[in-house]
Design a protein around this motif. Structure first.
Motif, PDB file in Angstrom:
ATOM      1  N   ALA A   1      21.630 -14.524 -15.504  1.00 57.54           N
ATOM      2  CA  ALA A   1      21.102 -13.478 -14.629  1.00 57.54           C
ATOM      3  C   ALA A   1      21.889 -12.197 -14.848  1.00 57.54           C
ATOM      4  CB  ALA A   1      21.198 -13.927 -13.179  1.00 57.54           C
ATOM      5  N   ASP A   2      21.258 -11.206 -15.454  1.00 57.06           N
ATOM      6  CA  ASP A   2      21.904  -9.917 -15.737  1.00 57.06           C
ATOM      7  C   ASP A   2      21.327  -8.856 -14.811  1.00 57.06           C
ATOM      8  OD1 ASP A   2      22.895  -7.512 -16.670  1.00 57.06           O
ATOM      9  OD2 ASP A   2      22.156  -7.753 -18.711  1.00 57.06           O
TER      10      ASP A   2
ATOM     11  N   GLY B   1      22.388 -13.360  -4.570  1.00 56.46           N
ATOM     12  CA  GLY B   1      23.184 -14.589  -4.488  1.00 56.46           C
ATOM     13  C   GLY B   1      22.423 -15.697  -3.785  1.00 56.46           C
TER      14      GLY B   1
ATOM     15  N   LEU C   1      19.592 -16.960  -6.126  1.00 59.46           N
ATOM     16  CA  LEU C   1      20.079 -17.800  -7.225  1.00 59.46           C
ATOM     17  C   LEU C   1      20.454 -19.192  -6.720  1.00 59.46           C
ATOM     18  CD1 LEU C   1      22.159 -15.144  -9.168  1.00 59.46           C
ATOM     19  CD2 LEU C   1      19.956 -16.121  -9.842  1.00 59.46           C
TER      20      LEU C   1
ATOM     21  N   VAL D   1      22.974 -21.302 -12.395  1.00 64.55           N
ATOM     22  CA  VAL D   1      23.264 -20.136 -13.224  1.00 64.55           C
ATOM     23  C   VAL D   1      24.628 -20.321 -13.870  1.00 64.55           C
ATOM     24  CG1 VAL D   1      23.763 -17.654 -13.140  1.00 64.55           C
ATOM     25  CG2 VAL D   1      21.822 -18.578 -11.902  1.00 64.55           C
TER      26      VAL D   1
ATOM     27  N   SER E   1      25.753 -17.756 -16.100  1.00 62.94           N
ATOM     28  CA  SER E   1      26.240 -16.398 -16.322  1.00 62.94           C
ATOM     29  C   SER E   1      25.551 -15.450 -15.344  1.00 62.94           C
ATOM     30  CB  SER E   1      25.941 -15.967 -17.766  1.00 62.94           C
ATOM     31  OG  SER E   1      26.312 -14.619 -17.961  1.00 62.94           O
ATOM     32  N   TRP E   2      26.375 -14.705 -14.596  1.00 65.24           N
ATOM     33  CA  TRP E   2      25.844 -13.726 -13.636  1.00 65.24           C
ATOM     34  C   TRP E   2      26.558 -12.415 -13.896  1.00 65.24           C
ATOM     35  CZ3 TRP E   2      26.445 -14.041  -7.590  1.00 65.24           C
ATOM     36  CH2 TRP E   2      25.544 -13.175  -6.980  1.00 65.24           C
ATOM     37  N   ASP E   3      25.811 -11.401 -14.309  1.00 60.41           N
ATOM     38  CA  ASP E   3      26.370 -10.090 -14.645  1.00 60.41           C
ATOM     39  C   ASP E   3      25.977  -9.086 -13.580  1.00 60.41           C
ATOM     40  OD1 ASP E   3      27.264  -7.717 -15.745  1.00 60.41           O
ATOM     41  OD2 ASP E   3      26.360  -8.062 -17.715  1.00 60.41           O
ATOM     42  N   LEU E   4      26.977  -8.584 -12.870  1.00 56.80           N
ATOM     43  CA  LEU E   4      26.795  -7.534 -11.874  1.00 56.80           C
ATOM     44  C   LEU E   4      27.647  -6.318 -12.231  1.00 56.80           C
ATOM     45  CD1 LEU E   4      26.884  -9.744  -8.675  1.00 56.80           C
ATOM     46  CD2 LEU E   4      24.931  -8.427  -9.479  1.00 56.80           C
TER      47      LEU E   4
ATOM     48  N   LEU F   1      28.681 -21.985 -12.943  1.00 51.13           N
ATOM     49  CA  LEU F   1      29.011 -20.627 -13.366  1.00 51.13           C
ATOM     50  C   LEU F   1      30.231 -20.613 -14.272  1.00 51.13           C
ATOM     51  CD1 LEU F   1      27.999 -17.701 -12.841  1.00 51.13           C
ATOM     52  CD2 LEU F   1      29.765 -17.539 -11.088  1.00 51.13           C
TER      53      LEU F   1
ATOM     54  N   LEU G   1      31.221 -14.544 -15.023  1.00 53.32           N
ATOM     55  CA  LEU G   1      30.904 -13.609 -13.942  1.00 53.32           C
ATOM     56  C   LEU G   1      31.432 -12.252 -14.343  1.00 53.32           C
ATOM     57  CD1 LEU G   1      29.898 -12.997 -11.047  1.00 53.32           C
ATOM     58  CD2 LEU G   1      32.217 -13.601 -10.265  1.00 53.32           C
TER      59      LEU G   1
END
Length: 186
Positions: free
Chosen positions: A121-122, A143, A146, A153, A155-158, A181, A184
């Motif tokens: 999730a990017d 959040g 997801l 997930v 990979s989570w890119d914020l 995860l 992050l």
């Protein structure tokens, strides 16, 4: 990771004109299937994901490099419809110079919650020109979405979203529940 039996056809339901959806097959070798290991490195986070006769498919929906503004619920619902029309999404990228209002992000998050195959999730740099009173509730909605989608997930890119101490406090309860995860980006 989505799996398809041999002979099954993966359909791009986002339309032929949509460059955003890519279907990528990641096939295992016959030797890897027999030994029970996956030579492609694909993993659904649930342990060994190779079953004899399966082909692994990555479905990527990306808006990267396409600048736009989503200010209203209707804007978010249009994107949510695009997400819904691409079943089995494993990677979603909204990132890169977007400006998304809270109401639009909530509509997107509602559809993300319906994507149990999502692993990447990017949402980097998607709150350009937005203030903290929009960013943190939107991150909270993401959040929750997801987790509702299964919390698998990896990979989570914020990144590039002005995540401060307040943002970290908002994200902490979600991050603690993502048992798969491995990456992050803040």
């Amino acid at each position: 990771i989505s799996s398809v039996r041999p002979g099954a056809k993966q359909v791009n339901t986002a339309g032929e004109d949509s460059p955003a959806t890519q279907v990528k097959s990641v096939a295992t070798s016959p030797a890897a299937t027999e030994s029970g290991s996956n030579s492609s490195g694909a993993d659904d986070g649930g342990g060994d994901c190779v079953d004899e006769g399966l082909v692994f498919v990555r479905v990527v929906l990306s808006y990267e490099g396409k600048p736009f503004v989503l200010d209203t619920v209707a804007d978010g619902e249009r994107m949510a419809q695009e997400i819904a029309s691409a079943p089995g999404i494993t990677e979603f990228s909204l990132g890169g110079g977007k400006t998304v209002a809270l109401e639009a992000m909530q509509a997107i998050a509602n559809e993300i919650a319906q994507q149990p195959t999502l692993r990447v999730a990017d949402f980097s740099d998607c709150f350009t020109r937005r203030k903290e009173d929009c960013i943190y509730p939107a991150m909270d909605a993401l959040g929750n979405a997801l987790l509702k989608a299964g919390g698998k997930v990896t990979s989570w890119d914020l990144g590039e979203n002005a995540v401060s101490l307040t943002g970290a406090r908002t994200l902490a309860p979600h991050i603690a529940r993502f048992t798969h995860l491995t990456e992050l980006k803040l």
